[in-house]
Design a protein around this motif. Structure first.
Motif, PDB file in Angstrom:
ATOM      1  N   THR A   6       0.826  -1.206   0.000  1.00 47.59           N
ATOM      2  CA  THR A   6       0.000   0.000   0.000  1.00 47.59           C
ATOM      3  C   THR A   6       0.861   1.257   0.000  1.00 47.59           C
ATOM      4  N   SER A   7       1.922   1.223   0.834  1.00 49.87           N
ATOM      5  CA  SER A   7       2.829   2.371   0.903  1.00 49.87           C
ATOM      6  C   SER A   7       3.531   2.595  -0.430  1.00 49.87           C
ATOM      7  N   SER A   8       3.925   1.499  -1.087  1.00 54.24           N
ATOM      8  CA  SER A   8       4.599   1.613  -2.379  1.00 54.24           C
ATOM      9  C   SER A   8       3.664   2.191  -3.437  1.00 54.24           C
ATOM     10  N   ILE A   9       2.408   1.776  -3.421  1.00 49.99           N
ATOM     11  CA  ILE A   9       1.427   2.290  -4.382  1.00 49.99           C
ATOM     12  C   ILE A   9       1.214   3.778  -4.179  1.00 49.99           C
ATOM     13  N   ARG A  10       1.125   4.185  -2.914  1.00 43.93           N
ATOM     14  CA  ARG A  10       0.934   5.608  -2.619  1.00 43.93           C
ATOM     15  C   ARG A  10       2.126   6.432  -3.089  1.00 43.93           C
ATOM     16  N   ARG A  11       3.320   5.880  -2.921  1.00 41.93           N
ATOM     17  CA  ARG A  11       4.503   6.591  -3.389  1.00 41.93           C
ATOM     18  C   ARG A  11       4.482   6.742  -4.905  1.00 41.93           C
ATOM     19  N   GLU A  12       4.124   5.688  -5.589  1.00 40.04           N
ATOM     20  CA  GLU A  12       4.043   5.752  -7.043  1.00 40.04           C
ATOM     21  C   GLU A  12       2.999   6.770  -7.494  1.00 40.04           C
ATOM     22  N   GLN A  13       1.910   6.864  -6.746  1.00 38.46           N
ATOM     23  CA  GLN A  13       0.866   7.836  -7.083  1.00 38.46           C
ATOM     24  C   GLN A  13       1.367   9.258  -6.892  1.00 38.46           C
ATOM     25  N   TYR A  99      -1.923  22.549 -10.362  1.00 41.75           N
ATOM     26  CA  TYR A  99      -0.650  22.240 -11.003  1.00 41.75           C
ATOM     27  C   TYR A  99       0.172  23.523 -11.084  1.00 41.75           C
ATOM     28  N   SER A 100       1.176  23.619 -10.262  1.00 41.15           N
ATOM     29  CA  SER A 100       2.073  24.771 -10.284  1.00 41.15           C
ATOM     30  C   SER A 100       3.466  24.299  -9.898  1.00 41.15           C
ATOM     31  N   ILE A 101       4.450  25.145 -10.166  1.00 40.46           N
ATOM     32  CA  ILE A 101       5.816  24.790  -9.778  1.00 40.46           C
ATOM     33  C   ILE A 101       5.881  24.598  -8.268  1.00 40.46           C
ATOM     34  N   ARG A 102       5.238  25.491  -7.551  1.00 35.25           N
ATOM     35  CA  ARG A 102       5.271  25.413  -6.090  1.00 35.25           C
ATOM     36  C   ARG A 102       4.572  24.160  -5.559  1.00 35.25           C
ATOM     37  N   SER A 103       3.438  23.798  -6.156  1.00 30.90           N
ATOM     38  CA  SER A 103       2.711  22.633  -5.650  1.00 30.90           C
ATOM     39  C   SER A 103       3.544  21.365  -5.807  1.00 30.90           C
ATOM     40  N   VAL A 104       4.310  21.276  -6.895  1.00 25.54           N
ATOM     41  CA  VAL A 104       5.179  20.117  -7.095  1.00 25.54           C
ATOM     42  C   VAL A 104       6.295  20.109  -6.058  1.00 25.54           C
ATOM     43  N   VAL A 105       6.976  21.239  -5.923  1.00 24.95           N
ATOM     44  CA  VAL A 105       8.104  21.315  -4.995  1.00 24.95           C
ATOM     45  C   VAL A 105       7.642  21.066  -3.557  1.00 24.95           C
ATOM     46  N   LYS A 106       6.484  21.616  -3.200  1.00 23.25           N
ATOM     47  CA  LYS A 106       5.967  21.429  -1.845  1.00 23.25           C
ATOM     48  C   LYS A 106       5.662  19.960  -1.573  1.00 23.25           C
ATOM     49  N   ASP A 107       5.125  19.255  -2.559  1.00 23.73           N
ATOM     50  CA  ASP A 107       4.808  17.844  -2.373  1.00 23.73           C
ATOM     51  C   ASP A 107       6.075  17.000  -2.318  1.00 23.73           C
ATOM     52  N   VAL A 108       7.059  17.342  -3.138  1.00 22.29           N
ATOM     53  CA  VAL A 108       8.340  16.628  -3.081  1.00 22.29           C
ATOM     54  C   VAL A 108       8.977  16.807  -1.704  1.00 22.29           C
ATOM     55  N   GLU A 109       8.912  18.029  -1.182  1.00 23.27           N
ATOM     56  CA  GLU A 109       9.494  18.300   0.139  1.00 23.27           C
ATOM     57  C   GLU A 109       8.784  17.494   1.221  1.00 23.27           C
ATOM     58  N   ALA A 110       7.459  17.344   1.095  1.00 24.53           N
ATOM     59  CA  ALA A 110       6.714  16.544   2.072  1.00 24.53           C
ATOM     60  C   ALA A 110       7.113  15.073   1.993  1.00 24.53           C
ATOM     61  N   CYS A 111       7.574  14.639   0.826  1.00 25.22           N
ATOM     62  CA  CYS A 111       7.972  13.237   0.631  1.00 25.22           C
ATOM     63  C   CYS A 111       9.458  13.009   0.905  1.00 25.22           C
ATOM     64  N   GLN A 112      10.176  14.051   1.266  1.00 24.05           N
ATOM     65  CA  GLN A 112      11.625  13.970   1.438  1.00 24.05           C
ATOM     66  C   GLN A 112      12.081  12.851   2.373  1.00 24.05           C
ATOM     67  N   PRO A 113      11.368  12.539   3.474  1.00 21.38           N
ATOM     68  CA  PRO A 113      11.842  11.476   4.375  1.00 21.38           C
ATOM     69  C   PRO A 113      11.959  10.097   3.724  1.00 21.38           C
ATOM     70  N   TRP A 114      11.131   9.794   2.723  1.00 23.31           N
ATOM     71  CA  TRP A 114      11.247   8.488   2.062  1.00 23.31           C
ATOM     72  C   TRP A 114      11.829   8.569   0.659  1.00 23.31           C
ATOM     73  N   LEU A 115      12.033   9.780   0.159  1.00 24.93           N
ATOM     74  CA  LEU A 115      12.550   9.938  -1.195  1.00 24.93           C
ATOM     75  C   LEU A 115      14.081   9.884  -1.169  1.00 24.93           C
ATOM     76  N   ASN A 116      14.616   8.691  -0.908  1.00 22.50           N
ATOM     77  CA  ASN A 116      16.069   8.547  -0.862  1.00 22.50           C
ATOM     78  C   ASN A 116      16.641   8.316  -2.258  1.00 22.50           C
ATOM     79  N   ARG A 117      17.939   8.135  -2.315  1.00 24.16           N
ATOM     80  CA  ARG A 117      18.604   8.007  -3.612  1.00 24.16           C
ATOM     81  C   ARG A 117      18.059   6.827  -4.416  1.00 24.16           C
TER      82      ARG A 117
END
Length: 288
Positions: A6-13, A99-117
């Motif tokens: 479930t967690s993997s699916i959410r990440r892909e989404q 859909y904006s540059i900020r909305s993308v960056v803000k969501d990426v930042e929220a995902c930073q704890p699991w968005l590893n290399r």
């Protein structure tokens, strides 16, 4: 096990939403910037036509200024509103998502704890993570060729580019790479600093164009002496930021790691080569 799936699916989404923000053919970031650039080109052409007509009209009746003013107002309104859309602070998810540059960056930042290399290389840029294995396979192919030409492994080239992108995002040196490296908070701060430079336009639009602001709400939000040269500078900065954010977090934009045909493909059914359209080591220092 089910929880991990479930967690993997959410990440892909989440990752898919970042791509959608750039590629949506109605309100996507690419579409918005493309419209702004074409409108700018059309407006500059119109200005030139009017200028030439006035220079050569002689005794003829001048062009209708009301029509030109209508075109000019349409251009400036679309430029200001389009800029505001790209700077929107809303969320990318949900019924009121944007859909904006900020909305993308803000969501990426929220995902930073699991968005590893590893997640970044394999899921965001869809490349193979294990560079050592790919290098070994390439070395073995060279040995087996016994001096004959060998096409480079496209997976190796793509993987190298993906790791270099994450080096820029994380601030980690290539010699110190780890699968658990994370994006540096400084990366998000630098992106936001570039966007803040354009917030004065969004503030003006909110009080003068999108809403009928009263005297108090309009105070200190006037764009004094904003002309076509400023429009050029704004579009240049928006394009630069959008391209960088697009290639980093959606594999989209002018700098993306993409699939191109090698000369071998033209001569027969051989391998294809992956290569960045520009040097794959993309950093803020590349921007003028």
């Amino acid at each position: 096990m089910e929880g991990n799936q479930t967690s993997s699916i959410r990440r892909e989404q989440r990752i898919a939403a970042w791509r959608d923000a750039f590629t949506d053919d109605r309100t996507g970031i690419h579409r918005t910037i493309q419209d702004l650039l074409w409108n700018y080109a059309a407006f500059r052409t119109t200005v030139r036509i009017v200028r030439l007509a006035n220079d050569t009209r002689g005794a003829r009746v001048p062009l209708n200024h009301m029509i030109f003013n209508l075109a000019a107002e349409g251009f400036w309104s679309s430029l200001l509103l389009g800029t505001r859309r790209l700077l929107d602070r809303g969320n990318i998810q949900g019924m009121k998502g944007v859909y904006s540059i900020r909305s993308v960056v803000k969501d990426v930042e929220a995902c930073q704890p699991w968005l590893n290399r590893r997640v970044y290389v394999e899921q965001v840029l869809r490349a193979q993570y294990d560079l050592e294995r790919l290098h070994q396979e390439q070395h073995e192919a060279l040995i087996a060729a016994k001096g004959h030409p060998v096409w480079g492994d496209p997976d190796l080239i793509k993987s190298e580019a993906a790791h270099r992108h994450f080096d820029s995002l994380s601030g980690v040196l290539p010699t110190q790479r780890s699968s658990i490296d994370l994006i540096s908070p400084a990366t998000f701060m630098r992106i936001e600093a570039r966007l803040v430079e354009l917030d004065r336009i969004a503030d003006h639009v909110s009080s003068h164009v999108a809403h009928a602001g009263n005297k108090q709400s309009r105070e200190h939000k006037v764009l004094d002496s904003f002309d076509v040269r400023d429009a050029h500078a704004v579009l240049k900065q928006l394009k630069e930021i959008a391209d960088l954010v697009g290639v980093w977090f959606a594999n989209e934009g002018e700098l993306r790691v993409t699939k191109v045909q090698s000369p071998s493909t033209m001569r027969g059914r051989r391998s294809q080569s992956f290569a960045p359209e520009r040097p794959s080591q993309t950093t803020w220092d590349d921007l003028p």
